[in-house]
Scaffold this active site. Structure first.
Site, PDB file in Angstrom:
ATOM      1  CB  SER A   1      -0.954  -0.027   1.194  1.00 29.89           C
ATOM      2  OG  SER A   1      -1.956   0.949   1.072  1.00 29.89           O
TER       3      SER A   1
ATOM      4  CG  HIS B   1      -5.412  -2.623   0.185  1.00 25.72           C
ATOM      5  ND1 HIS B   1      -4.691  -2.192  -0.903  1.00 25.72           N
ATOM      6  CD2 HIS B   1      -4.933  -1.918   1.251  1.00 25.72           C
ATOM      7  CE1 HIS B   1      -3.811  -1.277  -0.519  1.00 25.72           C
ATOM      8  NE2 HIS B   1      -3.934  -1.098   0.769  1.00 25.72           N
TER       9      HIS B   1
ATOM     10  CG  ASP C   1      -6.528  -3.227  -3.465  1.00 24.02           C
ATOM     11  OD1 ASP C   1      -7.319  -2.566  -2.768  1.00 24.02           O
ATOM     12  OD2 ASP C   1      -5.295  -3.098  -3.399  1.00 24.02           O
TER      13      ASP C   1
END
Length: 732
Positions: A587, A707, A675
């Protein structure tokens, strides 16, 4: 000299992963009622819930275990397990009644195909199932919410009703060309019923229902539901404002109404998972008149209201700003009878010395009040540790319950009648379960903890915290003087430190943090012979609000410079092999990692990025949190206007894609096709740009993963592929 890294055979890494991944994780605990024996002794049961990876079934299994805690009212006399663990299949939520005589369980059963899975609400008493309600068959509402954002399962104080949150029942829809055959033998009434135009809405079967984003797919319009345990009647509460979505509900004093948090969903829903900044307020809806009353400021964000044992006060978290996505919070107190709200603990701009640095938890524990309804207990990150704290709600004093310990991290599972159940772990010690009594006011630092479940320390993992001060040229002009930290794990007693490679891991968020708790991936890498550097760059939680606010507008620069500075400092001080440094991040941690291989291509020999943010500008229109893109780029977010050209340019300028021409580090990309937070097209954009330039790149695309890439099959596969990537490009 031969490199001291356990990477000679993939089978060795797989065996090590199989062993360490068996370490279970605590997810919840509750305390049973007080029992007095015939000899005058007192004891309570502790019911705990755990999760564990099962590599044979490729799923996370849930199990429970019970313990007995004998005490004298102030301290634990004896504690131990009461039997072995038992797997709890299908349990989504469970809650003991206030007296402890009954237990409610929300359970899923049936097939896994569309429409095959059913939900049941069960009521257990002693050694029998007292009631079982097929919620799916009753068709009063859609699926029950079991998440920790909206979900709840709350007994009324009278123990006659259950309160929960479910998806609003949607009207049936069918094609414009749907026909139904009429039974010629049917009665006139049956034929009339089949012909009713309101049975199904034609042409609505493809209407879009907006949901709450990542991990909240299909959760769109929550409603408050009440089950009458005796009659089985289910009521969907009326009176909730149409512009808010209700959740985190509980029964008000006297069972006359319900208190809940309402989140604004106009003009459209933004992703709510890991985003405590969503506009929300505290409400009370009267069950008799249906009148709804606002209990808090409606321009801020609130979370996790908790009613005191004497049913006089409600404590809750309040976030004084709707930006950024997570930040330091206030602890607020609402007096039920005077209707007065006070701020008990305010936002802490900056930690002074060893003083309290603020509240950073996203939820208060369900059980957080002391027996006398005066103090509130919770856990929160404090720099790179997570500690337990007690707050006196009368005077606002905050006292650490775990300061001066071994440096590990704590999590409060529950407290009831001053008996606390907590989890403790370190980077080299998997979670252990502990109980202890909350001492009287003024003596909070003298908690006597007793272990209910010990874990064996993992040998040959040494760790510590490094405090880092940015050089003068990297100071933030508006927020000068901020420092940051990194947690360093290293193999125990390597023959030659100069032969030890290092993996650098910046965290995601960016407004989150690493704490000195058990983490599987860093422990695995360390056991394989790597040093692992976990960097809490400026902008991380736990260091004061100023640190958090220093990062928006400076992403791609301040966070990247901090990580690079930490790497250079540790390499200089520890003398690890500077020619064998790798990156691993997900991320925003992937965002930083991809920046680093572009800005400092000579430093890193390999990189592993999991669902990284690559191009903030192109992500704006596809993510569930478009406000993140605008705010972290340094601009105010407004839902009613598009950014102008200068904002688009700035978002692009702060993105890793800008540095593509300089990248030469071999990159392994891992993307989740489902995601919603950082859509996988972000990684695809980077992949194609690197392929065009003949940079070594490999892409793993997990079709059903989200995610976090946390599904057991995905997590295990991604780790093994990461290990093989490091083995290939760092050398064995």
């Amino acid at each position: 000299m031969e490199r001291q890294v356990l990477l000679s055979e993939p089978e060795e890494a797989a065996a090590l992963y199989r062993g360490l991944s068996r370490q279970p994780a605590l997810s919840a605990a509750c305390l049973g009622p007080e029992v007095t024996t015939q000899y005058g002794g007192q004891y309570r049961t502790v019911h705990t819930e755990w999760t564990q990876r099962d590599l044979e079934r490729m799923e996370n299994i849930r199990f429970c275990r019970q313990y007995l805690v004998f005490h004298d009212g102030d301290s634990v006399v004896f504690a131990g397990p009461a039997g072995n663990s038992v797997e709890t299949r299908g349990e989504l939520l469970s809650r003991e009644s206030p007296s402890g005589t009954m237990k409610a369980v929300l359970r899923k059963a049936g097939g896994t195909g569309p429409g095959e899975e059913k939900q049941f609400l069960e009521v257990w008493e002693k050694n029998r199932k007292l009631k079982s309600f097929n919620l799916s068959a009753l068709e009063k509402h859609g699926p029950v919410y079991e998440d920790d954002c909206f979900g709840c399962l709350s007994w009324s104080h009278s123990e006659t009703h259950l309160l929960y949150v479910a998806e609003k029942k949607r009207p049936k829809a069918e094609s414009f060309f749907q026909t139904k055959a009429l039974d010629v033998s049917a009665s006139d009434d049956e034929i009339a019923r089949l012909k009713k135009p309101d049975q199904a809405i034609k042409g609505d079967q493809f209407v879009f229902y907006e949901d709450w984003g990542e991990n909240m797919v299909s959760k769109s319009i929550p409603v408050l539901c009440v089950l009458d345990v005796e009659s089985g009647n289910i009521s969907v509460l009326e009176g909730v404002p149409e512009n808010v979505s209700p959740g985190q509900a509980f029964w008000a004093p006297g069972d006359a109404g319900v208190v809940f948090v309402g989140w604004w969903h106009e003009p459209f829903r933004l992703g709510i998972r890991f985003c405590t900044n969503r506009r929300s307020a505290l409400y009370y809806v009267d069950l008799i008149g249906g009148k709804c009353e606002l209990l808090s400021d409606d321009s801020l964000a609130v979370s996790s209201p908790r009613l005191s044992p004497d049913q006089c006060r409600i404590v809750y978290l309040q976030y004084p700003s709707l930006i950024p996505h997570h930040q330091c919070s206030q602890l607020c107190l609402y007096d039920w009878y005077t209707k007065v709200t006070s701020v008990v603990v305010d936002v802490v701009p900056r930690q002074l010395g060893e003083n309290f640095s603020g509240i950073y938890c996203s939820l208060l524990p369900l059980g957080c009040w002391s027996a006398d309804s005066q103090r509130v207990v919770f856990d929160s990150a404090q720099r790179s540790r997570q500690d337990l704290f007690a707050v006196d709600t009368q005077v606002g004093t905050v006292t650490s319950l775990t300061a001066g310990g071994s440096g590990g991290s704590w999590k409060l599972l529950t407290i009831d009648q001053d008996l606390m159940v907590a989890q403790f772990s370190t980077p080299s010690l998997p979670p252990t379960l502990k109980v202890g009594f909350l001492p009287s006011a003024g003596k909070e630092q003298s908690v006597l903890w007793v272990s209910l479940e010990e874990a064996e320390p993992i040998p040959d993992i040494h760790w510590g915290i490094r405090v880092l001060q940015p050089p003068p040229e990297q100071e933030n002009v508006q927020y000068a003087g901020l420092d940051f930290e990194a947690i360093l794990l290293q193999p125990g007693s390597p023959p030659d430190k100069t032969q030890v490679p290092m993996v650098v891991m910046p965290h995601g968020g960016p407004h989150s943090s690493f704490v000195t708790a058990w983490m599987l991936f860093p422990a695995m890498l360390c056991k394989m012979g790597f040093a692992v550097l976990l960097v809490n760059y400026r902008g991380s939680t736990g260091f004061g609000q100023d640190s958090i606010l220093s990062l928006p507008g400076n992403v791609g620069h301040q966070d990247v410079k901090d990580v690079q500075f930490a790497v250079e400092q540790v390499l200089q001080e520890e003398h690890f092999d500077a020619s064998h440094v790798a990156l691993m991040g997900g991320s925003h941690g992937g965002f930083i990692s991809c920046h680093l291989i572009g800005q400092y291509p000579e430093t890193y020999r390999a990189c592993v990025a999991r669902n990284p943010v690559i191009n903030i500008a192109s992500m704006l229109g596809s993510t569930d949190i478009p406000d993140w893109c605008v705010v972290e780029a340094g601009f105010p977010f407004s839902s009613d206007c598009l950014p102008d050209l200068s904002v688009w340019a700035e978002m692009l300028d702060k993105s890793p894609i800008r540095y593509i021409p300089q990248v030469k580090t071999p990159l392994l990309l891992m993307l989740g096709q489902e995601d919603r937070r950082v859509p996988f097209k972000q990684g695809m954009e980077y992949y194609r740009a690197l392929k065009t330039r003949n940079v070594p790149v490999r892409l793993l695309l997990y079709p059903k993963s989200t995610h976090a890439l946390s599904e057991v099959e995905v997590e295990s596969d991604s780790f093994m592929n990461a290990v093989l990537w490091l083995r290939t490009h760092l050398g064995s």
